[in-house]
Design an enzyme around this catalytic site. Structure first.
Site, PDB file in Angstrom:
ATOM      1  N   CYS A  45       0.864  -1.148  -0.012  1.00 49.99           N
ATOM      2  CA  CYS A  45       0.009   0.044   0.092  1.00 49.99           C
ATOM      3  C   CYS A  45       0.919   1.132   0.012  1.00 49.99           C
ATOM      4  O   CYS A  45       0.373   2.474  -0.200  1.00 49.99           O
ATOM      5  CB  CYS A  45      -0.898  -0.143   1.234  1.00 49.99           C
ATOM      6  SG  CYS A  45      -2.130  -1.153   1.113  1.00 49.99           S
ATOM      7  N   PRO A 280      -9.837 -30.327   2.104  1.00 50.78           N
ATOM      8  CA  PRO A 280      -9.679 -30.012   3.640  1.00 50.78           C
ATOM      9  C   PRO A 280      -8.287 -29.858   4.162  1.00 50.78           C
ATOM     10  O   PRO A 280      -8.131 -29.267   5.354  1.00 50.78           O
ATOM     11  CB  PRO A 280     -10.059 -31.321   4.504  1.00 50.78           C
ATOM     12  CG  PRO A 280      -9.998 -32.437   3.364  1.00 50.78           C
ATOM     13  CD  PRO A 280     -10.525 -31.661   2.023  1.00 50.78           C
ATOM     14  N   GLY A 286      -6.556 -13.831   1.612  1.00 56.99           N
ATOM     15  CA  GLY A 286      -5.990 -12.647   0.772  1.00 56.99           C
ATOM     16  C   GLY A 286      -6.790 -12.393  -0.493  1.00 56.99           C
ATOM     17  O   GLY A 286      -8.107 -12.827  -0.520  1.00 56.99           O
TER      18      GLY A 286
END
Length: 557
Positions: A45, A280, A286
């Site tokens: 970011c 599983p 994300g």
């Protein structure tokens, strides 16, 4: 008891947080992270701000190094190692070293996928020309910074007006470049509604950014001097020394698809509440996963660091035997555009309509702190709530100060299933330089609750625009502007009657009783007073939410 071997594909937010949490929960587990790039955990970011020079040191973007993971957490990190295949039957992965090309097979007890999302790079003519970049990692930012410096670039074209696009526009402008922003939609930031986005449009133009909306790019023409003509759908050419593609991202599901894992309708990896895939023994977190929208209940994609971090922690807890669950996402986000802040949480109007959820909305324009304390700034806030029970469904706000604080409060209200009545009663910090006794969050609650209780009937400027354009021969409502004459002189809505609030009681005979009356003022407060007055005198009256401040933001037909 034998230790578990947990392999994590991808670092950054989801994978790195999962690994660190795993070690805190289980000292004996074997934990490996595989990252195809050179950096395992970095502040993606912050990348635009490094381009703009706001973040001066590249090292500041490195959240954690492989050495830190090894020394503090006993976690093995394999950078420049690309996972090419998952062998679910043997419970192994095939890993290729990017530099040498050597392949190695690693067995796992549990596998965690955190591949992220890849920038969209459409197959347009000329898109492979030098000087056209996407922004995903530190390698990308290095290439962009080097290109700008070595070419002494002066003109930039940014394609796409989402989070990354707007941040790149601002930071390229910080480098004193001439910046053009091309957006294929009719607004930037599709996460918010058009009238809220319009404030960003105004800010961009005031900052001398050339903004073209409804301008999809069709091709790139490379010139002899290696500048680029970016051609849009209208045939216009935009000359650039550097082009940034910020056209959105697409979940990176290549590995998952090859392994036969289930992909959801949004294109993300389908997971359950514990972030477990259709296998599983394989989890996913994300930007690559599809999650539940906690307002609409529908599957959605949310490419934000906060949810990715929480998902990584949840997976670690589940692997270690805890009954942790991801409650869903509500898309809480914020972006700065020069001096402006735009923030949002929950559903927008388009999403609510698509989901068929009954809702109402309230517009408010409150100051971020007490008006008598110097430096107060107005916050334009749009609140969505259920018409059934007043439950808060979403909010958007834009302004120059205090915006993200208010959206954070409303985000927590949504998470807790709060109503507009709870917003009325919210006890928030107050001192003159920080807020008001009636905070903007309280005021939004007051406005919405007044409507739900039937104290006032609310309409919107979009209704007014639609009636004027698509009138069916029926008489339009009579719109009364109740602002003082001095404010009216600064600008008024066409075809409205001017009766100041202070004169309204004396001039009731001038108002027809056989027509619907709509009233407005500057921000909606005085017109609320007028609505209460007129209603108690027997008029069929409605209040235009947000007053002329909302009218100015409304896209005009």
């Amino acid at each position: 008891m034998a230790s578990k071997r947990i392999l994590i594909v991808g670092g950054v937010a989801g994978g790195a947080s999962c690994a660190a949490r795993l070690r805190r929960m289980d000292e004996q587990a074997e934990i490996y992270i595989f990252e195809r790039g050179p950096d395992v955990s970095f502040a993606n970011c912050g990348l635009p701000y490094y381009v703009g020079g706001v973040i001066a040191k590249r090292q500041s973007l490195l959240v954690a190094t492989p050495e830190r993971f090894r020394d503090l957490f006993k976690i093995e990190v394999r950078t420049r190692c690309e996972v090419q295949r998952i062998n679910r039957e043997r419970k192994t992965i095939d890993v290729r070293q990017v530099i040498t090309g050597k392949s190695t097979e690693y067995p796992y007890d549990t596998l965690v996928l955190s591949p992220g999302a890849a920038p969209i790079r459409p197959s347009l003519p000329g898109i492979g020309a030098p000087g056209i970049f996407t922004l995903r990692n530190l390698e990308d930012v290095d290439k962009i910074a080097a290109w700008i410096s070595h070419r002494d670039a002066r003109r930039a074209v940014v394609i796409g007006g989402g989070f990354i696009g707007l941040e790149m526009v601002e930071n390229l402008a910080h480098r004193e470049m001439e910046v053009t922003l091309l957006e294929r939609l009719d607004q930037v930031m599709p996460q918010v509604d058009p009238e809220i986005a319009s404030a960003v449009h105004d800010e961009l133009r005031q900052q001398e950014v050339t903004l073209h909306l409804s301008a999809a790019v069709t091709r790139f023409d490379l010139n002899a001097d290696e500048t680029i003509n970016v051609v849009d759908e209208h045939g216009r050419m935009h000359l650039a020394d550097v082009v940034i593609l910020a056209m959105g991202v697409r979940p990176d599901v290549t590995l998952a698809e090859q392994a036969g894992l289930e992909i959801g309708p949004t294109g993300g990896i389908r997971v359950d509440e514990q972030m477990r895939t259709s296998d599983p023994d394989i989890f996913a977190v994300g930007d690559a996963v599809e999650v539940r929208d906690c307002v609409t209940g529908r599957p959605t994609l949310v490419s934000l660091a906060g949810p990715a971090n929480r998902q990584g922690r949840i997976v670690a807890d589940v692997i270690c035997g805890r009954d942790a669950r991801f409650r869903g996402a509500q898309g809480t986000g914020v972006v700065g555009v020069f001096g402006l802040t735009l923030a949002m949480t929950g559903a927008n109007e388009r999403t609510l309509n698509q989901a068929g959820i009954p809702y109402a909305k309230a517009y408010t324009h409150s100051l971020n702190h007490a008006d008598y304390y110097p430096g107060s700034e107005q916050i334009a806030l749009k609140l969505f709530y259920s018409t059934d029970d007043g439950r808060v469904l979403g909010a958007q706000a834009v302004g120059r100060a205090g915006v993200e604080k208010r959206i954070d409060v409303i985000a927590m209200a949504i998470q807790m299933g709060a109503t507009v009545y709870d917003l009325e009663e919210a006890e928030l910090c107050y001192a003159p330089q920080y807020g008001s006794a009636k905070d903007p969050v309280n005021i939004a609650g007051f406005v919405a609750a007044n409507t739900l209780r039937g104290d006032v009937s609310t309409v919107y400027w979009s209704d007014w625009q639609q009636m004027r354009v698509n009138g069916d021969g029926q008489p339009l409502p009579l719109v009364i502007d109740v602002r003082p004459p001095a404010m009216v002189a600064e600008g008024a809505v066409p075809d409205t009657i001017k009766i100041p609030l202070g004169e309204l009681r004396k001039r009731l005979d001038e108002i027809p009783r056989d027509r619907e009356i709509w009233v407005h003022c500057g921000i909606g407060q005085s017109s609320y007073f007028a609505s209460r007055l007129l209603k108690q005198h027997g008029f069929n009256v409605r209040n235009l939410s947000g007053g002329i401040a909302s009218y100015k933001m409304e896209p005009k037909s």
